[in-house]
Design a protein around this motif. Structure first.
Motif, mmCIF file in Angstrom:
data_model
loop_
_atom_site.group_PDB
_atom_site.id
_atom_site.type_symbol
_atom_site.label_atom_id
_atom_site.label_comp_id
_atom_site.label_asym_id
_atom_site.label_seq_id
_atom_site.Cartn_x
_atom_site.Cartn_y
_atom_site.Cartn_z
ATOM 1 N N VAL A 1 81.353 27.371 39.174
ATOM 2 C CA VAL A 1 80.963 26.046 38.731
ATOM 3 C C VAL A 1 79.522 26.091 38.255
ATOM 4 O O VAL A 1 78.635 26.556 38.976
ATOM 5 C CB VAL A 1 81.106 25.022 39.879
ATOM 6 N N GLN A 2 79.296 25.624 37.057
ATOM 7 C CA GLN A 2 77.941 25.564 36.520
ATOM 8 C C GLN A 2 77.414 24.145 36.664
ATOM 9 O O GLN A 2 78.064 23.197 36.214
ATOM 10 C CB GLN A 2 77.925 25.967 35.045
ATOM 11 N N LEU A 3 76.272 24.009 37.274
ATOM 12 C CA LEU A 3 75.669 22.706 37.512
ATOM 13 C C LEU A 3 74.390 22.591 36.702
ATOM 14 O O LEU A 3 73.564 23.508 36.693
ATOM 15 C CB LEU A 3 75.370 22.508 38.998
ATOM 16 N N VAL A 4 74.211 21.445 36.075
ATOM 17 C CA VAL A 4 73.032 21.215 35.240
ATOM 18 C C VAL A 4 72.360 19.930 35.683
ATOM 19 O O VAL A 4 72.975 18.859 35.649
ATOM 20 C CB VAL A 4 73.411 21.114 33.754
ATOM 21 N N GLU A 5 71.109 20.048 36.116
ATOM 22 C CA GLU A 5 70.363 18.872 36.553
ATOM 23 C C GLU A 5 69.487 18.341 35.420
ATOM 24 O O GLU A 5 69.047 19.096 34.550
ATOM 25 C CB GLU A 5 69.443 19.196 37.743
ATOM 26 N N SER A 6 69.212 17.066 35.491
ATOM 27 C CA SER A 6 68.278 16.444 34.553
ATOM 28 C C SER A 6 67.716 15.183 35.194
ATOM 29 O O SER A 6 68.216 14.733 36.236
ATOM 30 C CB SER A 6 68.969 16.104 33.228
ATOM 31 N N GLY A 7 66.674 14.648 34.584
ATOM 32 C CA GLY A 7 66.140 13.368 35.038
ATOM 33 C C GLY A 7 64.831 13.443 35.791
ATOM 34 O O GLY A 7 64.268 12.409 36.149
ATOM 35 N N GLY A 8 64.365 14.648 36.067
ATOM 36 C CA GLY A 8 63.086 14.758 36.745
ATOM 37 C C GLY A 8 61.941 14.352 35.833
ATOM 38 O O GLY A 8 62.118 14.089 34.646
ATOM 39 N N GLY A 9 60.763 14.300 36.403
ATOM 40 C CA GLY A 9 59.600 13.944 35.616
ATOM 41 C C GLY A 9 58.452 13.502 36.484
ATOM 42 O O GLY A 9 58.457 13.696 37.706
ATOM 43 N N LEU A 10 57.467 12.905 35.844
ATOM 44 C CA LEU A 10 56.283 12.410 36.529
ATOM 45 C C LEU A 10 56.384 10.896 36.668
ATOM 46 O O LEU A 10 56.655 10.191 35.688
ATOM 47 C CB LEU A 10 55.032 12.773 35.726
ATOM 48 N N VAL A 11 56.156 10.425 37.870
ATOM 49 C CA VAL A 11 56.232 8.993 38.134
ATOM 50 C C VAL A 11 55.121 8.624 39.104
ATOM 51 O O VAL A 11 54.673 9.459 39.896
ATOM 52 C CB VAL A 11 57.623 8.619 38.691
ATOM 53 N N ARG A 12 54.684 7.401 39.055
ATOM 54 C CA ARG A 12 53.644 6.938 39.971
ATOM 55 C C ARG A 12 54.241 6.551 41.321
ATOM 56 O O ARG A 12 55.441 6.241 41.425
ATOM 57 C CB ARG A 12 52.909 5.749 39.375
ATOM 58 N N THR A 13 53.408 6.557 42.316
ATOM 59 C CA THR A 13 53.828 6.098 43.638
ATOM 60 C C THR A 13 54.460 4.715 43.521
ATOM 61 O O THR A 13 53.927 3.819 42.867
ATOM 62 C CB THR A 13 52.630 6.041 44.595
ATOM 63 N N LYS A 86 57.164 8.445 46.808
ATOM 64 C CA LYS A 86 55.887 8.767 47.433
ATOM 65 C C LYS A 86 55.431 10.146 46.961
ATOM 66 O O LYS A 86 56.264 10.969 46.563
ATOM 67 C CB LYS A 86 56.044 8.791 48.957
ATOM 68 N N PRO A 87 54.155 10.427 47.046
ATOM 69 C CA PRO A 87 53.702 11.769 46.658
ATOM 70 C C PRO A 87 54.417 12.885 47.407
ATOM 71 O O PRO A 87 54.661 13.959 46.843
ATOM 72 C CB PRO A 87 52.211 11.727 47.005
ATOM 73 N N GLU A 88 54.782 12.630 48.654
ATOM 74 C CA GLU A 88 55.469 13.656 49.436
ATOM 75 C C GLU A 88 56.910 13.892 48.972
ATOM 76 O O GLU A 88 57.571 14.811 49.450
ATOM 77 C CB GLU A 88 55.450 13.319 50.934
ATOM 78 N N ASP A 89 57.395 13.097 48.044
ATOM 79 C CA ASP A 89 58.697 13.335 47.439
ATOM 80 C C ASP A 89 58.608 14.359 46.307
ATOM 81 O O ASP A 89 59.638 14.789 45.770
ATOM 82 C CB ASP A 89 59.296 12.041 46.889
ATOM 83 N N SER A 90 57.404 14.733 45.928
ATOM 84 C CA SER A 90 57.228 15.709 44.853
ATOM 85 C C SER A 90 57.816 17.051 45.271
ATOM 86 O O SER A 90 57.490 17.581 46.338
ATOM 87 C CB SER A 90 55.737 15.877 44.529
ATOM 88 N N ALA A 91 58.667 17.586 44.439
ATOM 89 C CA ALA A 91 59.341 18.847 44.752
ATOM 90 C C ALA A 91 60.237 19.232 43.575
ATOM 91 O O ALA A 91 60.408 18.441 42.636
ATOM 92 C CB ALA A 91 60.187 18.714 46.020
ATOM 93 N N ASN A 118 57.555 14.946 40.155
ATOM 94 C CA ASN A 118 56.162 14.808 40.574
ATOM 95 C C ASN A 118 55.827 13.334 40.722
ATOM 96 O O ASN A 118 56.058 12.547 39.798
ATOM 97 C CB ASN A 118 55.219 15.450 39.563
ATOM 98 N N VAL A 119 55.293 12.989 41.874
ATOM 99 C CA VAL A 119 54.913 11.605 42.144
ATOM 100 C C VAL A 119 53.399 11.569 42.309
ATOM 101 O O VAL A 119 52.855 12.197 43.224
ATOM 102 C CB VAL A 119 55.607 11.061 43.402
ATOM 103 N N SER A 120 52.737 10.865 41.439
ATOM 104 C CA SER A 120 51.277 10.798 41.497
ATOM 105 C C SER A 120 50.834 9.662 42.410
ATOM 106 O O SER A 120 51.483 8.619 42.505
ATOM 107 C CB SER A 120 50.710 10.584 40.099
ATOM 108 N N SER A 121 49.718 9.901 43.066
ATOM 109 C CA SER A 121 49.202 8.886 43.999
ATOM 110 C C SER A 121 48.322 7.880 43.277
ATOM 111 O O SER A 121 47.979 8.037 42.125
ATOM 112 C CB SER A 121 48.410 9.567 45.110
#
Length: 121
Positions: A1-13, A86-91, A118-121
Protein backbone atom coordinates in the motif's frame (compact mmCIF):
# COMPACT_ATOMS: atom_id res chain seq x y z
CA UNK A 1 0.00 0.00 0.00
CA UNK A 2 1.39 3.36 -1.00
CA UNK A 3 0.40 6.24 1.25
CA UNK A 4 0.75 9.89 0.30
CA UNK A 5 0.40 12.66 2.85
CA UNK A 6 -0.33 16.30 2.18
CA UNK A 7 -1.58 19.39 3.97
CA UNK A 8 1.33 20.27 6.20
CA UNK A 9 2.71 23.75 6.42
CA UNK A 10 3.41 26.72 8.63
CA UNK A 11 0.65 28.00 10.87
CA UNK A 12 0.49 30.36 13.83
CA UNK A 13 -0.32 29.28 17.34
CA UNK A 14 -4.04 28.73 17.61
CA UNK A 15 -4.40 28.00 13.92
CA UNK A 16 -5.73 24.93 12.14
CA UNK A 17 -4.49 22.45 9.57
CA UNK A 18 -6.03 19.53 7.78
CA UNK A 19 -3.70 16.71 6.86
CA UNK A 20 -4.63 14.20 4.19
CA UNK A 21 -3.45 10.66 3.63
CA UNK A 22 -4.38 9.03 0.35
CA UNK A 23 -3.76 5.60 -1.12
CA UNK A 24 -4.26 6.07 -4.85
CA UNK A 25 -6.18 3.15 -6.32
CA UNK A 26 -5.86 1.07 -3.15
CA UNK A 27 -8.43 0.28 -0.52
CA UNK A 28 -7.80 1.18 3.10
CA UNK A 29 -10.99 -0.48 4.31
CA UNK A 30 -9.29 -3.30 6.17
CA UNK A 31 -6.48 -1.39 7.77
CA UNK A 32 -6.30 0.77 10.79
CA UNK A 33 -4.95 4.14 9.71
CA UNK A 34 -2.97 6.21 12.13
CA UNK A 35 -1.27 9.55 12.24
CA UNK A 36 2.10 9.64 13.93
CA UNK A 37 4.52 12.49 14.43
CA UNK A 38 8.18 12.93 15.19
CA UNK A 39 9.91 16.09 16.27
CA UNK A 40 13.69 16.53 16.12
CA UNK A 41 15.36 14.70 18.97
CA UNK A 42 12.16 13.01 20.06
CA UNK A 43 10.69 9.58 19.56
CA UNK A 44 7.88 9.06 17.11
CA UNK A 45 4.51 9.16 18.85
CA UNK A 46 1.04 8.17 17.85
CA UNK A 47 -1.35 11.09 17.49
CA UNK A 48 -4.62 9.62 16.31
CA UNK A 49 -5.86 6.28 15.12
CA UNK A 50 -8.82 5.30 12.98
CA UNK A 51 -9.02 1.71 14.12
CA UNK A 52 -11.83 0.57 11.85
CA UNK A 53 -13.59 1.82 8.76
CA UNK A 54 -16.80 2.60 10.64
CA UNK A 55 -15.73 5.36 12.97
CA UNK A 56 -13.79 3.76 15.82
CA UNK A 57 -11.14 6.34 16.71
CA UNK A 58 -8.58 6.99 19.42
CA UNK A 59 -6.40 9.98 20.27
CA UNK A 60 -3.26 10.72 22.18
CA UNK A 61 -3.82 12.81 25.29
CA UNK A 62 -1.59 15.51 23.82
CA UNK A 63 -4.02 16.16 20.95
CA UNK A 64 -7.34 15.02 22.37
CA UNK A 65 -10.04 17.61 21.92
CA UNK A 66 -8.02 19.46 19.30
CA UNK A 67 -7.99 16.92 16.49
CA UNK A 68 -10.39 14.76 14.55
CA UNK A 69 -9.40 11.80 12.42
CA UNK A 70 -11.82 10.77 9.72
CA UNK A 71 -12.02 8.58 6.66
CA UNK A 72 -13.49 8.88 3.20
CA UNK A 73 -13.63 5.22 2.25
CA UNK A 74 -14.79 5.97 -1.27
CA UNK A 75 -11.69 8.08 -1.86
CA UNK A 76 -9.26 5.79 0.01
CA UNK A 77 -8.35 8.73 2.19
CA UNK A 78 -7.92 9.56 5.83
CA UNK A 79 -7.79 13.05 7.26
CA UNK A 80 -6.52 14.67 10.42
CA UNK A 81 -8.15 17.97 11.23
CA UNK A 82 -6.16 19.81 13.87
CA UNK A 83 -7.10 23.04 15.58
CA UNK A 84 -5.81 25.22 18.41
CA UNK A 85 -2.32 24.27 17.32
CA UNK A 86 0.61 24.85 19.63
CA UNK A 87 4.33 25.15 18.94
CA UNK A 88 4.81 21.74 20.55
CA UNK A 89 2.67 20.26 17.76
CA UNK A 90 5.47 21.05 15.31
CA UNK A 91 6.78 17.80 13.88
CA UNK A 92 6.95 15.62 10.81
CA UNK A 93 3.59 13.89 10.53
CA UNK A 94 3.22 10.46 8.99
CA UNK A 95 0.24 8.31 8.23
CA UNK A 96 0.50 4.56 8.47
CA UNK A 97 -1.68 1.59 7.64
CA UNK A 98 -1.73 -1.04 10.34
CA UNK A 99 -3.57 -3.91 11.89
CA UNK A 100 -7.32 -3.55 11.48
CA UNK A 101 -9.08 -2.92 14.75
CA UNK A 102 -5.91 -1.99 16.62
CA UNK A 103 -6.55 0.73 19.20
CA UNK A 104 -3.18 2.38 18.57
CA UNK A 105 -2.84 1.43 14.89
CA UNK A 106 0.09 -0.82 15.66
CA UNK A 107 1.70 -2.80 14.27
CA UNK A 108 1.96 -0.46 11.31
CA UNK A 109 2.68 -2.17 8.02
CA UNK A 110 2.94 0.70 5.56
CA UNK A 111 4.14 4.26 5.99
CA UNK A 112 3.87 7.40 3.97
CA UNK A 113 6.72 9.82 3.39
CA UNK A 114 5.35 12.38 5.80
CA UNK A 115 4.49 16.05 5.82
CA UNK A 116 6.00 18.82 7.92
CA UNK A 117 3.92 20.85 10.33
CA UNK A 118 5.39 23.97 11.89
CA UNK A 119 3.52 26.04 14.42
CA UNK A 120 5.00 29.45 15.14
CA UNK A 121 4.65 31.09 18.51
Amino acid sequence: VQLVESGGGLVRTGGSLRLSCTAPGQSLLYYSIGWFRQAPGKEREGVACSSTNDGNTHYADSIKGRATISRDNAKNSVFLQMSSLKPEDSAFYYCAAGAYGSRDCRPSYYWGQGTQVNVSS
